[in-house]
Design a protein around this motif. Structure first.
Motif, PDB file in Angstrom:
ATOM      1  N   LYS A  55    -114.275 -20.017  30.481  1.00 30.65           N
ATOM      2  CA  LYS A  55    -114.216 -19.304  31.756  1.00 30.65           C
ATOM      3  C   LYS A  55    -115.174 -20.005  32.713  1.00 30.65           C
ATOM      4  O   LYS A  55    -116.242 -20.465  32.301  1.00 30.65           O
ATOM      5  CB  LYS A  55    -114.633 -17.842  31.595  1.00 30.65           C
ATOM      6  CG  LYS A  55    -113.628 -16.949  30.856  1.00 30.65           C
ATOM      7  CD  LYS A  55    -114.196 -15.546  30.682  1.00 30.65           C
ATOM      8  CE  LYS A  55    -113.235 -14.605  29.973  1.00 30.65           C
ATOM      9  NZ  LYS A  55    -112.330 -13.933  30.905  1.00 30.65           N
ATOM     10  N   SER A  56    -114.804 -20.073  33.968  1.00 29.48           N
ATOM     11  CA  SER A  56    -115.706 -20.612  34.971  1.00 29.48           C
ATOM     12  C   SER A  56    -116.945 -19.733  35.070  1.00 29.48           C
ATOM     13  O   SER A  56    -116.900 -18.520  34.853  1.00 29.48           O
ATOM     14  CB  SER A  56    -115.003 -20.671  36.329  1.00 29.48           C
ATOM     15  OG  SER A  56    -115.928 -20.792  37.374  1.00 29.48           O
ATOM     16  N   SER A  59    -116.708 -16.632  37.001  1.00 31.06           N
ATOM     17  CA  SER A  59    -116.093 -15.425  36.437  1.00 31.06           C
ATOM     18  C   SER A  59    -117.137 -14.435  35.947  1.00 31.06           C
ATOM     19  O   SER A  59    -116.808 -13.297  35.610  1.00 31.06           O
ATOM     20  CB  SER A  59    -115.163 -15.794  35.270  1.00 31.06           C
ATOM     21  OG  SER A  59    -115.914 -16.222  34.141  1.00 31.06           O
ATOM     22  N   PRO A  70    -107.880  -6.847  39.423  1.00 32.50           N
ATOM     23  CA  PRO A  70    -107.615  -8.196  39.942  1.00 32.50           C
ATOM     24  C   PRO A  70    -106.181  -8.377  40.428  1.00 32.50           C
ATOM     25  O   PRO A  70    -105.268  -7.656  40.013  1.00 32.50           O
ATOM     26  CB  PRO A  70    -107.899  -9.087  38.732  1.00 32.50           C
ATOM     27  CG  PRO A  70    -107.604  -8.220  37.566  1.00 32.50           C
ATOM     28  CD  PRO A  70    -108.038  -6.830  37.967  1.00 32.50           C
ATOM     29  N   ASP A 110    -114.678  -9.527  27.829  1.00 31.86           N
ATOM     30  CA  ASP A 110    -113.752 -10.601  28.205  1.00 31.86           C
ATOM     31  C   ASP A 110    -112.496  -9.925  28.751  1.00 31.86           C
ATOM     32  O   ASP A 110    -111.567  -9.627  28.011  1.00 31.86           O
ATOM     33  CB  ASP A 110    -113.443 -11.468  26.983  1.00 31.86           C
ATOM     34  CG  ASP A 110    -112.274 -12.419  27.198  1.00 31.86           C
ATOM     35  OD1 ASP A 110    -111.912 -12.668  28.365  1.00 31.86           O
ATOM     36  OD2 ASP A 110    -111.721 -12.918  26.190  1.00 31.86           O
ATOM     37  N   ASP A 128    -105.395 -20.249  31.588  1.00 29.06           N
ATOM     38  CA  ASP A 128    -106.390 -20.075  32.644  1.00 29.06           C
ATOM     39  C   ASP A 128    -106.145 -18.869  33.540  1.00 29.06           C
ATOM     40  O   ASP A 128    -107.068 -18.109  33.840  1.00 29.06           O
ATOM     41  CB  ASP A 128    -106.459 -21.339  33.508  1.00 29.06           C
ATOM     42  CG  ASP A 128    -106.916 -22.555  32.718  1.00 29.06           C
ATOM     43  OD1 ASP A 128    -106.339 -22.803  31.646  1.00 29.06           O
ATOM     44  OD2 ASP A 128    -107.839 -23.240  33.171  1.00 29.06           O
ATOM     45  N   LYS A 131    -107.112 -15.705  31.633  1.00 33.50           N
ATOM     46  CA  LYS A 131    -108.474 -15.546  31.130  1.00 33.50           C
ATOM     47  C   LYS A 131    -109.569 -15.840  32.156  1.00 33.50           C
ATOM     48  O   LYS A 131    -110.593 -15.157  32.197  1.00 33.50           O
ATOM     49  CB  LYS A 131    -108.672 -16.462  29.913  1.00 33.50           C
ATOM     50  CG  LYS A 131    -107.991 -15.964  28.644  1.00 33.50           C
ATOM     51  CD  LYS A 131    -108.661 -14.714  28.112  1.00 33.50           C
ATOM     52  CE  LYS A 131    -108.179 -14.324  26.737  1.00 33.50           C
ATOM     53  NZ  LYS A 131    -108.894 -13.133  26.216  1.00 33.50           N
ATOM     54  N   ASP A 132    -109.382 -16.890  32.970  1.00 38.52           N
ATOM     55  CA  ASP A 132    -110.437 -17.283  33.900  1.00 38.52           C
ATOM     56  C   ASP A 132    -110.250 -16.532  35.212  1.00 38.52           C
ATOM     57  O   ASP A 132    -109.795 -17.075  36.220  1.00 38.52           O
ATOM     58  CB  ASP A 132    -110.411 -18.794  34.122  1.00 38.52           C
ATOM     59  CG  ASP A 132    -111.672 -19.293  34.818  1.00 38.52           C
ATOM     60  OD1 ASP A 132    -112.559 -18.467  35.110  1.00 38.52           O
ATOM     61  OD2 ASP A 132    -111.773 -20.502  35.066  1.00 38.52           O
ATOM     62  N   VAL A 133    -110.604 -15.262  35.182  1.00 41.68           N
ATOM     63  CA  VAL A 133    -110.389 -14.331  36.284  1.00 41.68           C
ATOM     64  C   VAL A 133    -111.743 -14.015  36.922  1.00 41.68           C
ATOM     65  O   VAL A 133    -112.734 -13.822  36.213  1.00 41.68           O
ATOM     66  CB  VAL A 133    -109.736 -13.020  35.775  1.00 41.68           C
ATOM     67  CG1 VAL A 133    -109.431 -12.083  36.922  1.00 41.68           C
ATOM     68  CG2 VAL A 133    -108.495 -13.318  34.950  1.00 41.68           C
ATOM     69  N   GLU A 134    -111.801 -13.969  38.227  1.00 39.23           N
ATOM     70  CA  GLU A 134    -113.055 -13.620  38.895  1.00 39.23           C
ATOM     71  C   GLU A 134    -113.550 -12.254  38.406  1.00 39.23           C
ATOM     72  O   GLU A 134    -112.819 -11.270  38.427  1.00 39.23           O
ATOM     73  CB  GLU A 134    -112.852 -13.612  40.406  1.00 39.23           C
ATOM     74  CG  GLU A 134    -112.561 -15.006  40.970  1.00 39.23           C
ATOM     75  CD  GLU A 134    -112.005 -14.967  42.384  1.00 39.23           C
ATOM     76  OE1 GLU A 134    -111.545 -13.889  42.805  1.00 39.23           O
ATOM     77  OE2 GLU A 134    -112.030 -16.017  43.049  1.00 39.23           O
ATOM     78  N   SER A 136    -114.343 -11.505  35.303  1.00 43.85           N
ATOM     79  CA  SER A 136    -113.768 -11.144  34.007  1.00 43.85           C
ATOM     80  C   SER A 136    -114.701 -11.376  32.828  1.00 43.85           C
ATOM     81  O   SER A 136    -114.381 -10.986  31.710  1.00 43.85           O
ATOM     82  CB  SER A 136    -112.475 -11.924  33.769  1.00 43.85           C
ATOM     83  OG  SER A 136    -112.748 -13.310  33.622  1.00 43.85           O
TER      84      SER A 136
END
Length: 229
Positions: A55-56, A59, A70, A110, A128, A131-134, A136
């Motif tokens: 994840k970024s 996130s 979201p 998560d 992505d 899973k890679d949600v702001e 999250s």
């Protein structure tokens, strides 16, 4: 040379009993690390080695916030997890040496756009968007000196209804095994956090829901789901 613009400040996690905070630089996540959760999702588990997604850092959200439901999903799911924070460089470390690289532990959520993840799986595409949600990666305070023994309970309540209820002993790959394996592929360093997978009982949340995740011996993680933007 001056930058064209400033990036947002990296998030920092409180550390129980310490005035200093722990800045987060990277977020690694372990997939399918509880057999019962893998089964409820229709998947088999790989007991030989963990697998990962990321994840970024953008996130990451601190525990206790109200975050909007979201965009792009109608099936947003909770996943309660034990989180590890790395406190020393680790590259190609052994299982026995991996524990010394762990700074502390915390509770984390998560959060997952399950419908988008399922669509990606069906098309054999990366996860992505699911899973890679702001917002999250919801992370609670860290605790040093915690021992993630097999009998420690891990639970998640949504509106006072228990949805997830397991023990850390149900993890297929334990914390040291994860650090040792992940260090084969990355130069792990302070600022890296690892979300270690979720037990069975994941499910959807709706605007207005109140989530509290607990692991005995750690500060809980808390999230309220707000209205969509």
């Amino acid at each position: 040379m001056p930058a064209l613009f400033d990036l947002p400040q990296l998030p920092s996690l409180p550390v129980t009993g310490m005035p200093d905070t722990y800045p987060v630089g990277r977020v690694f996540c372990v997939g399918r690390n509880y057999a019962a959760h893998a089964a409820e999702m229709g998947n088999e588990v790989d007991r030989e080695a963990p697998f990962y997604f990321t994840k970024s850092v953008f996130s990451v959200a601190l525990s206790g916030q109200t975050l909007p439901y979201p965009p792009g999903t109608s099936d947003y799911h909770h996943e309660m997890e034990l989180v590890m924070a790395i406190g020393a460089p680790a590259f190609r470390v052994s299982y026995d040496a991996a524990g010394a690289a762990i700074f502390g532990y915390g509770c984390g959520l998560d959060m997952t756009r399950r419908d988008l993840q399922a669509m990606a799986k069906e098309k054999r595409r990366p996860w992505d968007l699911g899973k890679d949600v702001e917002g999250s990666a919801v992370l609670g305070p860290l605790t040093k000196g915690f021992l993630p023994t097999s009998d420690v309970p891990i639970t998640l309540d949504v509106n006072d209804d228990t949805r997830q209820d397991a023990t850390l002993g149900e993890m297929i790959h334990d914390c040291q095994a994860i650090v040792a394996d992940l260090s084969r592929f990355y130069h792990l360093r302070p600022g890296d956090v690892i979300m270690t997978g979720t037990p069975a009982g994941v499910g959807p949340v709706q605007p207005g829901d109140h989530l509290i995740g607990r692991i005995e011996g750690l500060a809980p993680v808390e999230l309220r789901i707000g209205n969509p933007e």
